[in-house]
Scaffold this motif. Structure first.
Motif, PDB file in Angstrom:
ATOM      1  N   LYS A 199       0.828  -1.211   0.000  1.00  0.00           N
ATOM      2  CA  LYS A 199       0.000   0.000   0.000  1.00  0.00           C
ATOM      3  C   LYS A 199       0.863   1.262   0.000  1.00  0.00           C
ATOM      4  CE  LYS A 199      -4.022   1.955   2.362  1.00  0.00           C
ATOM      5  NZ  LYS A 199      -4.944   1.823   3.523  1.00  0.00           N
ATOM      6  N   GLN A 200       1.950   1.230   0.765  1.00  0.00           N
ATOM      7  CA  GLN A 200       2.840   2.402   0.834  1.00  0.00           C
ATOM      8  C   GLN A 200       3.555   2.638  -0.499  1.00  0.00           C
ATOM      9  OE1 GLN A 200       5.013   1.069   4.312  1.00  0.00           O
ATOM     10  NE2 GLN A 200       4.143   2.702   5.576  1.00  0.00           N
ATOM     11  N   LEU A 201       3.904   1.541  -1.177  1.00  0.00           N
ATOM     12  CA  LEU A 201       4.535   1.676  -2.491  1.00  0.00           C
ATOM     13  C   LEU A 201       3.563   2.311  -3.482  1.00  0.00           C
ATOM     14  CD1 LEU A 201       6.443  -1.736  -2.768  1.00  0.00           C
ATOM     15  CD2 LEU A 201       7.462   0.524  -2.482  1.00  0.00           C
ATOM     16  N   LEU A 202       2.298   1.929  -3.403  1.00  0.00           N
ATOM     17  CA  LEU A 202       1.277   2.551  -4.261  1.00  0.00           C
ATOM     18  C   LEU A 202       1.120   4.026  -3.909  1.00  0.00           C
ATOM     19  CD1 LEU A 202      -1.573  -0.145  -4.376  1.00  0.00           C
ATOM     20  CD2 LEU A 202       0.196   0.285  -6.069  1.00  0.00           C
ATOM     21  N   GLU A 203       1.183   4.319  -2.612  1.00  0.00           N
ATOM     22  CA  GLU A 203       1.076   5.711  -2.163  1.00  0.00           C
ATOM     23  C   GLU A 203       2.195   6.562  -2.739  1.00  0.00           C
ATOM     24  OE1 GLU A 203       1.524   8.293   1.965  1.00  0.00           O
ATOM     25  OE2 GLU A 203       1.102   6.141   2.103  1.00  0.00           O
ATOM     26  N   PHE A 204       3.382   5.962  -2.857  1.00  0.00           N
ATOM     27  CA  PHE A 204       4.523   6.711  -3.407  1.00  0.00           C
ATOM     28  C   PHE A 204       4.336   6.992  -4.899  1.00  0.00           C
ATOM     29  CE2 PHE A 204       8.844   7.353  -4.961  1.00  0.00           C
ATOM     30  CZ  PHE A 204       9.345   8.222  -3.999  1.00  0.00           C
ATOM     31  N   GLY A 205       3.525   6.167  -5.561  1.00  0.00           N
ATOM     32  CA  GLY A 205       3.271   6.397  -6.979  1.00  0.00           C
ATOM     33  C   GLY A 205       3.537   5.200  -7.870  1.00  0.00           C
ATOM     34  N   LEU A 206       4.045   4.085  -7.295  1.00  0.00           N
ATOM     35  CA  LEU A 206       4.304   2.898  -8.105  1.00  0.00           C
ATOM     36  C   LEU A 206       2.979   2.264  -8.517  1.00  0.00           C
ATOM     37  CD1 LEU A 206       7.131   3.226  -6.657  1.00  0.00           C
ATOM     38  CD2 LEU A 206       7.331   0.763  -6.856  1.00  0.00           C
ATOM     39  N   ASP A 207       2.963   1.606  -9.673  1.00  0.00           N
ATOM     40  CA  ASP A 207       1.755   0.881 -10.048  1.00  0.00           C
ATOM     41  C   ASP A 207       1.765  -0.484  -9.362  1.00  0.00           C
ATOM     42  OD1 ASP A 207       3.476  -0.785 -11.499  1.00  0.00           O
ATOM     43  OD2 ASP A 207       3.125   0.264 -13.377  1.00  0.00           O
ATOM     44  N   GLU A 208       0.678  -1.217  -9.489  1.00  0.00           N
ATOM     45  CA  GLU A 208       0.533  -2.485  -8.770  1.00  0.00           C
ATOM     46  C   GLU A 208       1.564  -3.521  -9.220  1.00  0.00           C
ATOM     47  OE1 GLU A 208      -3.491  -3.779  -9.081  1.00  0.00           O
ATOM     48  OE2 GLU A 208      -4.288  -2.103  -7.912  1.00  0.00           O
ATOM     49  N   LYS A 209       1.902  -3.510 -10.510  1.00  0.00           N
ATOM     50  CA  LYS A 209       2.868  -4.467 -11.037  1.00  0.00           C
ATOM     51  C   LYS A 209       4.253  -4.249 -10.418  1.00  0.00           C
ATOM     52  CE  LYS A 209       4.452  -6.346 -15.461  1.00  0.00           C
ATOM     53  NZ  LYS A 209       4.416  -6.188 -16.933  1.00  0.00           N
ATOM     54  N   SER A 210       4.693  -2.989 -10.378  1.00  0.00           N
ATOM     55  CA  SER A 210       6.000  -2.662  -9.797  1.00  0.00           C
ATOM     56  C   SER A 210       6.040  -2.990  -8.309  1.00  0.00           C
ATOM     57  CB  SER A 210       6.318  -1.175  -9.994  1.00  0.00           C
ATOM     58  OG  SER A 210       6.613  -0.877 -11.329  1.00  0.00           O
ATOM     59  N   ALA A 211       4.985  -2.569  -7.603  1.00  0.00           N
ATOM     60  CA  ALA A 211       4.933  -2.797  -6.151  1.00  0.00           C
ATOM     61  C   ALA A 211       4.920  -4.287  -5.839  1.00  0.00           C
ATOM     62  CB  ALA A 211       3.700  -2.114  -5.563  1.00  0.00           C
TER      63      ALA A 211
END
Length: 434
Positions: A320-332
């Motif tokens: 969730k935090q990675l998505l918050e930073f701006g990464l898409d679901e695949k990257s996270a």
């Protein structure tokens, strides 16, 4: 009689010495080249294009990520095989080209796969070398594929130059950056340089890591706009790359529930630089009707506490935090999955090795967030559990050998000697050893 006898013996002795010297010389030719490791293999695939290895000079090989020593070895090897690489198979055998580097370059090499194919295909041709035809000063940003071909570059070379321009973000920016295009050798650059309408040096604020810079393809809007109504194409029209535009839309729609509520929301998006924000700020008009339209609830939502990434450990950061930073679901998902397989990251470089991640955005995250590896599981080769060895990405291909060797050699030093792994693989494995 004695005199003749001694003369014959002396002659035979000299002949024997000559034969021994010749044998020693021929034996040397069979000695393998020393094993070499790459000092720069991190060139992004976006900067590559098709090429004929027979056309590259020393400088161009180095632009592909090879060191000076490796380049010298490749050019020497080319002479040994007759002055020309006939196939990918032959090029792969060069000792300066590792498996990893070959797999990275293979699809771009303009050669037949095998020597037999090369011999059976006498019609196969490399790039034709033509002299450049330059009649006036020009801005390389404005040239099309046709223009580059008319100047004297081949179709493949012209395509490579345009691909490199796109990689930089749509502009060559400076003569310095233009010179870095690996398809343009020193000789051709010397001919082109006096005619280039570009600044000599790259500006200090150019984003060298990402390879793209908003400021150089910046498009100032002609009228005010509502950031909540822009789609990916709308953000691209303002000068952002496709990747950046996707991150902005993803950040707005997923993280902010469909709309920017304040200008600070826009400013906090990591792909929008402070300079770009200030440039667009006078034209941004947030419309309350579009905010209401895009909101799920009419009641104001409780303000979510934002993550302080400067205090968030990369070994405990959540999906969730990675998505918050701006990464898409695949990257996270890829990053979390790779971390789980390793049992935790030991270095930040490992994170950048993760497949399917947005390296530009992850690099920004790594420049902010710390990495604590103190809790990562580590063992010796002697006491490492079999299951751990067989499942760990860095050990699983050597697991059976380690398990076998340590039965009669209960010392790490002896096991390492018997394993004979490549230096780069050993370095990775040692990260997880006590």
């Amino acid at each position: 009689m004695k005199k003749n006898y001694y003369q014959k013996m002396a002659f035979l002795g000299m002949l024997l010495l000559m034969l021994l010297g010749f044998q020693k010389y021929t034996d040397k030719s069979d000695e393998p080249f020393p094993e070499v490791t790459f000092i720069s293999e991190s060139l992004p695939l976006e900067s590559f294009s098709e090429f004929d290895p027979n056309d590259l000079d020393e400088n161009q090989w180095q632009k592909l990520g090879f060191s000076e020593k490796q380049t010298a070895t490749i050019l020497k090897y080319k002479k040994i095989v007759g002055g020309k690489f006939l196939s990918k198979e032959q090029f792969k055998k060069c000792f300066a080209v590792s498996e990893e580097k070959y797999s990275q370059l293979s699809s771009f090499i303009l050669l037949p796969e095998t020597n037999s194919e090369a011999k059976g295909n006498s019609g196969f041709k490399s790039y034709e070398k033509k002299s450049l035809n330059i009649t006036r000063k020009f801005n390389p940003d404005q040239l099309s594929q046709n223009d580059w071909e008319n100047m004297g570059f081949s179709e493949k070379q012209a395509a490579a130059i345009l691909k490199y321009k796109n990689y930089l973000g749509g502009s060559f920016v400076s003569k310095e950056k233009f010179k870095e295009c690996f398809i343009i050798n020193e000789e051709n650059y010397a001919k082109l340089e006096p005619y280039l309408i570009l600044p000599a040096k790259t500006p200090a604020n150019f984003n060298a890591y990402a390879g793209k810079s908003n400021s150089f393809k910046s498009k100032t809007p002609q009228a005010s706009f509502d950031p909540n109504t822009l789609d990916v194409n709308g953000w691209m029209a303002l000068g952002f790359s496709e990747k950046q535009a996707n991150v902005i839309v993803n950040y707005r729609d997923k993280n902010l529930k469909g709309s920017f509520k304040t200008l600070d929301d826009i400013k906090n998006c990591f792909v929008i630089s402070a300079e770009k924000f200030e440039e667009l700020k006078p034209f941004m008009k947030l419309n309350t009707s579009t905010m209401a339209k895009n909101s799920d609830d009419k009641k104001p939502e409780p303000k979510q506490e934002k993550t302080d990434f400067s205090k968030t450990d990369m070994n405990s950061i959540t999906f969730k935090q990675l998505l918050e930073f701006g990464l898409d679901e695949k990257s996270a998902g890829s990053m979390i999955g790779f971390r789980k397989k390793l049992g935790g990251f030991m270095t930040k470089d490992q994170i950048l090795e993760t497949y399917n991640i947005d390296k530009e955005l992850v690099q920004k995250l790594l420049s902010i967030a710390p990495l604590d590896n103190s809790k990562v599981e580590r063992h010796t080769l002697v006491d490492a559990p079999e299951e751990w060895l067989k499942n760990h990405p860095y050990f699983k291909y050597s697991a059976d050998k380690i398990i076998y060797y340590r039965i009669s050699n209960p010392e790490d030093k002896k096991i390492w000697k018997l394993l004979k792994t490549k230096p780069e693989y050993e370095a990775r494995m040692r990260l997880y050893l006590k």
